[in-house]
Write an enzyme that holds these catalytic residues in place. Structure first.
Site, PDB file in Angstrom:
ATOM      1  N   SER A 224      24.254 -15.083  59.089  1.00 18.15           N
ATOM      2  CA  SER A 224      24.373 -15.031  57.634  1.00 18.15           C
ATOM      3  C   SER A 224      23.032 -14.679  56.990  1.00 18.15           C
ATOM      4  CB  SER A 224      24.941 -16.367  57.137  1.00 18.15           C
ATOM      5  OG  SER A 224      25.372 -16.268  55.811  1.00 18.15           O
ATOM      6  N   ASP A 452      35.517 -11.611  57.540  1.00 21.24           N
ATOM      7  CA  ASP A 452      34.482 -12.586  57.181  1.00 21.24           C
ATOM      8  C   ASP A 452      34.500 -12.775  55.672  1.00 21.24           C
ATOM      9  OD1 ASP A 452      32.018 -13.841  56.471  1.00 21.24           O
ATOM     10  OD2 ASP A 452      31.063 -13.091  58.281  1.00 21.24           O
ATOM     11  N   HIS A 479      33.440 -16.892  59.346  1.00 20.58           N
ATOM     12  CA  HIS A 479      32.086 -16.450  59.009  1.00 20.58           C
ATOM     13  C   HIS A 479      31.189 -16.722  60.202  1.00 20.58           C
ATOM     14  CE1 HIS A 479      28.509 -15.540  56.842  1.00 20.58           C
ATOM     15  NE2 HIS A 479      28.095 -16.790  56.691  1.00 20.58           N
TER      16      HIS A 479
END
Length: 510
Positions: A224, A452, A479
């Site tokens: 991320s 995602d 995710h």
């Protein structure tokens, strides 16, 4: 905009680690460390004193029993290396076999503690060949000093506030709340720290960490927002990279409006997938017709704007906590059963499960204290991104966000919207959107998941193109996935790359 981030659910030490001992095979001569940048020798050459992790971690963190922890000193302002310093918190699990080097790991956020990341990759070649090292970026978690904006009582009160509408009075009240929050951050954290908590500084900290861990070249696994750290490090220090896996990509070429709208569409897509799956069950709290799922969802959560749902915790479930809890559950389909349970409870007038999910997202421990996740997220985002200061742009973004994610639309939109928090931030931003350019960078790997919600698939495609990286596509509703989703195809490719520098098969899809 919600933060796109990832949460892990889950020998002998050389006296001077900066000498590079323990890397490579037993008989190999360690590659010499590159010279420190001018004026920074004392930071690059400091020893690391590993010890107990008893004073490290957040209110509910559980570090592995064999974990070691330490802090490394860095300058707060790299333009003034003789000025005030910060201490970066590290955790480590030493390699169990022939050591290649350290693998620095970051879970994202921004603002999420990375100390528990060392649990990733257990019983794999990663654990065998790398010291797994987690770190809390400057201002975050156990790093010192920490970003502090709200007390636990103030955070609870903020979460309990009813939603505001976009009337002139509502807009003015929201902007006043933002100014009050920014003032508290400035008073409690100090302007010097707030001005130097962005990605620009963290990647320089990462290079110090590489050196003091004894590695001539960095091995990095970032999820991320960790992909933003990785790509920024690659851009500044391409010659210092050995291997890098970036999963759940943040595309730094996007401006904040583009990024938030892509994320809105991503969350809507996963909500629709959840509702479709739920509709197969006769007791689905959103009904058996997925086309009616948004209306049914709004019927469950909108009344919370007037009164919270009952919970065993005396706080009750507020409207904001219900939305936060739902979004937390949409980060991975592993949480879908819990989300179904939470919505079923809400249909019956209670909100315990959704409150538990919201607490997980906001870093609230069972003792009522908070990790500084949310405060750090705000502070880092506000120095990493340009500010939206034009009311017309704010209104357009709000309107487009509601259209992109109707399940998040409370119906209180209008032709106006409040300026976001960063418009009131007391220090300037230190980064701007741009395409990443890293000439001379060795092959790196980007992993992007098709559904995602927080960092949509196309961002990974775009980042891989900018870095000249190998792209692995993962099919799923979650995710981030590498070494955490339990997919053998993906994990084998990532482990082979990290250990052997073997590039994935072209167009690999898992």
């Amino acid at each position: 905009m919600q933060r796109g981030r990832f949460v892990v659910l889950l020998g002998a030490i050389c006296a001077l680690i900066a000498t590079g001992c323990g890397t490579g095979s037993d008989n190999a001569v360690p590659e010499p460390l590159p010279p420190a940048p001018p004026g920074l020798n004392a930071f690059y050459e400091q020893p690391v004193e590993w010890g107990s992790c008893a004073d490290f971690g957040g209110p509910d963190d559980r570090l592995p029993p064999k974990a070691e922890c330490a802090r490394v000193t860095v300058p707060i302002d790299y333009a003034r290396p003789d000025g005030p310093t910060a201490r970066i918190a590290l955790s480590r699990l030493p390699a169990t076999g022939r050591k290649i080097g350290s693998l620095l790991m970051n879970p994202g956020g921004p603002g999420v503690s990375g100390l528990s990341m060392i649990s990733v990759g257990t019983r794999t070649g990663v654990a065998e060949h790398f010291d797994r090292v987690g770190f809390d970026p400057r201002g975050v978690g156990s790093s010192q000093p920490a970003i502090v904006c709200l007390t636990a009582q103030e955070a609870d009160a903020e979460r309990a506030e009813p939603p505001l509408d976009n009337t002139p009075a509502g807009v003015a009240a929201a902007e006043a709340d933002n100014r009050r929050y920014a003032d508290r951050c400035a008073e409690r954290s100090g302007l010097e720290l707030l001005g130097h908590v962005g990605t620009r500084e963290v990647v320089q900290d990462m290079d110090i960490l590489r050196a003091v861990l004894g590695d001539a070249k960095l091995n990095f696994l970032g999820y991320s927002y960790g992909t933003r750290l990785g790509s920024a490090y690659a851009e500044k220090y391409p010659q210092n990279v050995r291997a890098m896996v970036l999963d759940g990509a943040v595309d730094s070429s996007q401006d904040p409006v583009q990024e938030s709208l892509r994320q809105a569409a991503g969350f809507q897509g996963v909500f629709t997938a959840f509702a479709t799956d739920c509709a197969k069950k006769p007791d689905c709290p959103l009904g058996t017709d997925p086309n009616q799922s948004v209306a049914r969802f709004r019927a469950l959560v909108d009344p919370l704007g007037r009164a919270p749902a009952a919970t065993e915790d005396p706080r009750g479930l507020s409207y904001h906590d219900a939305i936060t809890g739902v979004q937390q559950a949409l980060y991975t389909d592993d949480f879908w059963p819990m989300l179904t349970q939470g919505l079923s409870e809400l249909r019956g007038g209670t909100g315990d499960t959704l409150l538990q999910l919201a607490d997980l997202y906001d870093g609230r421990g069972q003792d009522g204290t908070y990790a500084n996740t949310q405060d750090a997220f705000n502070a880092i985002r506000c120095v990493d991104d340009p500010r939206i200061t034009d009311p017309a742009v704010a209104a357009r973004q709000d309107s487009e966000y509601r259209r992109a994610a109707p399940f998040l639309d409370d119906g209180k939109g209008s032709d106006a919207a409040p300026l976001e928090l960063c418009a009131s931030w007391p220090v300037p931003n230190t980064s701007e959107p741009h395409r990443v350019s890293a000439p001379g960078l060795p092959t790196v790997v980007v992993v992007s998941t098709t559904e995602d919600p927080a960092t949509p698939y196309q961002a990974g495609v775009d980042l891989a193109e900018q870095l000249g990286a190998d792209l692995i596509t993962f099919r799923g509703n979650r995710h981030t996935a590498a070494l955490v989703a339990g997919d053998r195809c993906l994990d084998r490719a990532v482990i082979d790359y990290l250990v052997e520098l073997a590039t994935p098969a072209p167009g690999l899809t898992c």
